[in-house]
Write a protein that holds these residues in place. Structure first.
Motif, PDB file in Angstrom:
ATOM      1  N   PHE A   1       0.830  -1.341   0.056  1.00 56.69           N
ATOM      2  CA  PHE A   1      -0.114  -0.011   0.045  1.00 56.69           C
ATOM      3  C   PHE A   1       1.070   1.197  -0.155  1.00 56.69           C
ATOM      4  CE2 PHE A   1      -2.305   3.587   2.263  1.00 56.69           C
ATOM      5  CZ  PHE A   1      -3.570   3.425   1.702  1.00 56.69           C
ATOM      6  N   GLU A   2       0.543   2.353  -0.888  1.00 55.80           N
ATOM      7  CA  GLU A   2       1.683   3.437  -1.124  1.00 55.80           C
ATOM      8  C   GLU A   2       0.784   4.526  -1.631  1.00 55.80           C
ATOM      9  OE1 GLU A   2       3.113   4.414  -3.794  1.00 55.80           O
ATOM     10  OE2 GLU A   2       4.038   2.610  -4.792  1.00 55.80           O
ATOM     11  N   ASN A   3       1.312   5.718  -1.173  1.00 51.01           N
ATOM     12  CA  ASN A   3       0.580   6.994  -1.944  1.00 51.01           C
ATOM     13  C   ASN A   3       1.542   7.889  -2.431  1.00 51.01           C
ATOM     14  OD1 ASN A   3       1.704   7.927   0.575  1.00 51.01           O
ATOM     15  ND2 ASN A   3       0.468   9.784   0.689  1.00 51.01           N
ATOM     16  N   LEU A   4       2.787   7.242  -2.906  1.00 56.38           N
ATOM     17  CA  LEU A   4       3.918   7.942  -3.301  1.00 56.38           C
ATOM     18  C   LEU A   4       3.820   8.736  -4.615  1.00 56.38           C
ATOM     19  CD1 LEU A   4       6.622   5.259  -2.438  1.00 56.38           C
ATOM     20  CD2 LEU A   4       5.784   7.209  -1.029  1.00 56.38           C
TER      21      LEU A   4
ATOM     22  N   ASP B   1     -10.424  -6.913   1.647  1.00 63.33           N
ATOM     23  CA  ASP B   1      -9.963  -5.645   1.617  1.00 63.33           C
ATOM     24  C   ASP B   1      -8.230  -5.523   1.475  1.00 63.33           C
ATOM     25  OD1 ASP B   1      -9.398  -2.776   1.581  1.00 63.33           O
ATOM     26  OD2 ASP B   1     -10.809  -2.399   3.345  1.00 63.33           O
ATOM     27  N   VAL B   2      -7.784  -5.351   0.413  1.00 64.95           N
ATOM     28  CA  VAL B   2      -6.448  -5.405   0.436  1.00 64.95           C
ATOM     29  C   VAL B   2      -5.590  -3.845   0.185  1.00 64.95           C
ATOM     30  CG1 VAL B   2      -6.315  -7.820  -0.738  1.00 64.95           C
ATOM     31  CG2 VAL B   2      -6.484  -5.705  -2.248  1.00 64.95           C
ATOM     32  N   GLY B   3      -6.748  -2.840   0.620  1.00 71.86           N
ATOM     33  CA  GLY B   3      -6.272  -1.603   0.392  1.00 71.86           C
ATOM     34  C   GLY B   3      -6.731  -0.604   1.309  1.00 71.86           C
ATOM     35  N   VAL B   4      -6.413  -1.111   2.656  1.00 71.15           N
ATOM     36  CA  VAL B   4      -6.649  -0.122   3.923  1.00 71.15           C
ATOM     37  C   VAL B   4      -5.170  -0.017   4.658  1.00 71.15           C
ATOM     38  CG1 VAL B   4      -7.813  -1.873   5.326  1.00 71.15           C
ATOM     39  CG2 VAL B   4      -8.247   0.543   5.617  1.00 71.15           C
ATOM     40  N   GLY B   5      -4.121   0.229   4.164  1.00 72.91           N
ATOM     41  CA  GLY B   5      -2.785   0.381   4.589  1.00 72.91           C
ATOM     42  C   GLY B   5      -2.492  -0.540   5.502  1.00 72.91           C
ATOM     43  N   GLY B   6      -1.987  -0.288   6.879  1.00 71.44           N
ATOM     44  CA  GLY B   6      -1.319  -1.178   7.729  1.00 71.44           C
ATOM     45  C   GLY B   6      -2.467  -1.846   8.417  1.00 71.44           C
TER      46      GLY B   6
ATOM     47  N   ASP C   1      -0.592  15.223   2.732  1.00 72.48           N
ATOM     48  CA  ASP C   1       0.243  15.798   3.824  1.00 72.48           C
ATOM     49  C   ASP C   1       0.852  14.784   4.530  1.00 72.48           C
ATOM     50  OD1 ASP C   1      -1.708  14.541   5.342  1.00 72.48           O
ATOM     51  OD2 ASP C   1      -2.378  16.468   6.601  1.00 72.48           O
ATOM     52  N   ARG C   2       0.871  13.523   4.184  1.00 73.56           N
ATOM     53  CA  ARG C   2       1.910  12.658   4.608  1.00 73.56           C
ATOM     54  C   ARG C   2       2.226  11.428   3.600  1.00 73.56           C
ATOM     55  NH1 ARG C   2      -2.704  10.783   8.913  1.00 73.56           N
ATOM     56  NH2 ARG C   2      -3.196  13.022   8.652  1.00 73.56           N
ATOM     57  N   LEU C   3       3.240  10.764   3.763  1.00 75.42           N
ATOM     58  CA  LEU C   3       3.881   9.479   3.244  1.00 75.42           C
ATOM     59  C   LEU C   3       3.439   8.550   4.141  1.00 75.42           C
ATOM     60  CD1 LEU C   3       7.203   9.087   1.693  1.00 75.42           C
ATOM     61  CD2 LEU C   3       6.425   7.351   3.175  1.00 75.42           C
ATOM     62  N   ILE C   4       2.862   7.487   3.224  1.00 77.27           N
ATOM     63  CA  ILE C   4       2.266   6.269   3.680  1.00 77.27           C
ATOM     64  C   ILE C   4       2.699   5.170   2.822  1.00 77.27           C
ATOM     65  CG2 ILE C   4       0.312   5.061   4.559  1.00 77.27           C
ATOM     66  CD1 ILE C   4      -1.094   7.662   4.699  1.00 77.27           C
ATOM     67  N   VAL C   5       3.356   4.028   3.643  1.00 77.87           N
ATOM     68  CA  VAL C   5       3.559   2.815   2.789  1.00 77.87           C
ATOM     69  C   VAL C   5       3.491   1.806   3.926  1.00 77.87           C
ATOM     70  CG1 VAL C   5       5.362   1.611   1.433  1.00 77.87           C
ATOM     71  CG2 VAL C   5       5.582   3.963   1.547  1.00 77.87           C
TER      72      VAL C   5
ATOM     73  N   ASP D   1       5.779 -11.896   7.305  1.00 77.91           N
ATOM     74  CA  ASP D   1       5.640 -13.001   7.485  1.00 77.91           C
ATOM     75  C   ASP D   1       4.844 -13.291   9.087  1.00 77.91           C
ATOM     76  OD1 ASP D   1       6.354 -13.928   5.127  1.00 77.91           O
ATOM     77  OD2 ASP D   1       8.385 -13.887   5.609  1.00 77.91           O
ATOM     78  N   ASP D   2       4.602 -14.418   9.631  1.00 77.62           N
ATOM     79  CA  ASP D   2       4.151 -14.541  10.917  1.00 77.62           C
ATOM     80  C   ASP D   2       3.493 -13.446  11.736  1.00 77.62           C
ATOM     81  OD1 ASP D   2       5.664 -16.968  10.699  1.00 77.62           O
ATOM     82  OD2 ASP D   2       7.701 -15.945  11.164  1.00 77.62           O
ATOM     83  N   GLY D   3       2.502 -12.833  10.999  1.00 79.61           N
ATOM     84  CA  GLY D   3       1.577 -12.198  11.586  1.00 79.61           C
ATOM     85  C   GLY D   3       2.304 -10.934  11.664  1.00 79.61           C
ATOM     86  N   LYS D   4       3.319 -10.631  11.246  1.00 77.82           N
ATOM     87  CA  LYS D   4       3.959  -9.036  11.291  1.00 77.82           C
ATOM     88  C   LYS D   4       3.443  -8.147  10.146  1.00 77.82           C
ATOM     89  CE  LYS D   4       8.363 -11.010  13.070  1.00 77.82           C
ATOM     90  NZ  LYS D   4       9.837 -11.405  12.771  1.00 77.82           N
ATOM     91  N   ARG D   5       3.622  -6.925  10.513  1.00 75.44           N
ATOM     92  CA  ARG D   5       3.288  -5.706   9.728  1.00 75.44           C
ATOM     93  C   ARG D   5       4.373  -4.811   9.775  1.00 75.44           C
ATOM     94  NH1 ARG D   5      -1.783  -5.891   7.149  1.00 75.44           N
ATOM     95  NH2 ARG D   5      -3.460  -6.999   8.604  1.00 75.44           N
ATOM     96  N   LEU D   6       4.616  -4.028   8.436  1.00 73.26           N
ATOM     97  CA  LEU D   6       5.444  -3.051   8.289  1.00 73.26           C
ATOM     98  C   LEU D   6       4.824  -1.807   7.681  1.00 73.26           C
ATOM     99  CD1 LEU D   6       7.407  -5.743   6.835  1.00 73.26           C
ATOM    100  CD2 LEU D   6       9.063  -4.171   7.693  1.00 73.26           C
ATOM    101  N   THR D   7       4.878  -0.729   8.595  1.00 73.81           N
ATOM    102  CA  THR D   7       4.355   0.564   8.225  1.00 73.81           C
ATOM    103  C   THR D   7       5.242   1.990   8.307  1.00 73.81           C
ATOM    104  OG1 THR D   7       2.285  -0.275   9.080  1.00 73.81           O
ATOM    105  CG2 THR D   7       2.263   2.140   8.448  1.00 73.81           C
ATOM    106  N   LEU D   8       5.153   2.386   7.218  1.00 69.20           N
ATOM    107  CA  LEU D   8       6.011   3.618   7.285  1.00 69.20           C
ATOM    108  C   LEU D   8       4.978   5.095   7.046  1.00 69.20           C
ATOM    109  CD1 LEU D   8       8.882   5.141   7.046  1.00 69.20           C
ATOM    110  CD2 LEU D   8       9.005   4.995   4.716  1.00 69.20           C
ATOM    111  N   VAL D   9       4.790   5.777   8.060  1.00 68.37           N
ATOM    112  CA  VAL D   9       4.191   6.896   7.864  1.00 68.37           C
ATOM    113  C   VAL D   9       5.447   8.245   8.299  1.00 68.37           C
ATOM    114  CG1 VAL D   9       2.389   8.497   8.981  1.00 68.37           C
ATOM    115  CG2 VAL D   9       2.380   5.935   9.001  1.00 68.37           C
TER     116      VAL D   9
END
Length: 276
Positions: A40-43, A125-130, A204-208, A213-221
């Motif tokens: 997911f990203e708004n770059l 829903d594969v499009g709601v960010g983190g 007004d923000r960068l979101i990726v 794996d193993d239930g983990k999430r990576l989010t960059l705001v």
């Protein structure tokens, strides 16, 4: 492009090689594979580019160019994939409520998918960010549902449904909806607002974000990278330079940009750093 080539190319992108017969297992498997491999990203918004949500444009960007996108791109692509596989699927209109109090009314600028399987309604829903779903959830009220990542539920209050996610501090609203379908023209209009209106939170923000794996999430705001484990506990770090940002996008999200790329948003304030 015929349907077989379309699906072959899509499945190669998400690393899926299993059955293509419509079923709940297939829906769950490709939901998980999608959000693990297409971030997911708004770059492009921050690069001043137009967001074209036509299928040809989205396929070129997310599949051929190996980029990511936000809900109208992600779920628009997934809608076509599910249709080509033979699923009965409908795009549903919603309001994103993450970090929003109930007395605030956000714009109806989200779309997710309702899938009918053997008389039962499922949401993906594969499009709601983190908090993008990593497996489908059933349209059933007030029932906790396990996914490949967080526990979810759907509650019904004041003639509205609320999709909620369970975090360590309690239940949090993801989005609000009424089961109203969101036809293409409404998605085009909402996409214009999301990508162009000065008050859109994507301006007004960068979101990726992507699922790990193993239930983990990576989010960059903006400059804060959060690596959340399967229990919802997050390890956070701050990106210290534009060069480190480009490196992080590549290493954590497999997004490649030239080193001199400048994302235009007030959320990135490099000039305020104190240099030792």
């Amino acid at each position: 492009m015929n349907d077989k080539k379309f699906l072959d190319t899509y499945f190669d992108r998400i690393g899926y090689g299993g059955s293509r017969v419509p079923s709940l297992d297939l829906l769950n498997d490709i939901t998980l594979a999608h959000v693990r491999n297409i971030p997911f990203e708004n770059l492009d918004i921050l690069l001043g580019k137009n967001i074209d949500i036509s299928l040809d444009a989205v396929f070129e960007k997310l599949i051929i160019q190996k980029r990511g996108g936000y809900c109208f791109e992600q779920n628009g692509l997934f809608l076509s994939v599910l249709n080509k596989l033979g699923f009965e699927v409908t795009p549903i209109s919603a309001r994103v409520r993450l970090d929003k109090p109930r007395d605030f009314i956000p714009p109806r600028t989200h779309v997710f998918l309702r899938v009918e399987l053997s008389g039962t309604s499922w949401f993906t829903d594969v499009g709601v960010g983190g908090v993008s779903l990593t497996s489908a959830i059933q349209l059933i009220k007030n029932t906790e549902q396990k996914t490949n990542h967080e526990t979810r539920r759907i509650v019904y209050e004041s003639n509205k449904y609320f999709h909620q996610v369970l975090f360590p501090h309690g239940w949090v609203d993801v989005c609000e909806f009424t089961l109203e379908e969101m036809p293409e023209i409404d998605r085009v209009l909402a996409n214009w607002y999301t990508s162009n209106h000065p008050k859109s939170h994507f301006k007004d923000r960068l979101i990726v974000a992507r699922a790990g794996d193993d239930g983990k999430r990576l989010t960059l705001v903006n400059r804060e990278l959060s690596e959340r484990d399967r229990y919802g506990l997050a390890n956070k770090s701050i990106i210290k330079s534009p060069e480190e940002l480009i490196k992080t996008l590549k290493e954590k999200f497999n997004l490649t940009f030239p080193l001199d790329t400048e994302f235009q948003t007030t959320g990135l304030q490099w000039e305020n750093d104190i240099i030792d």
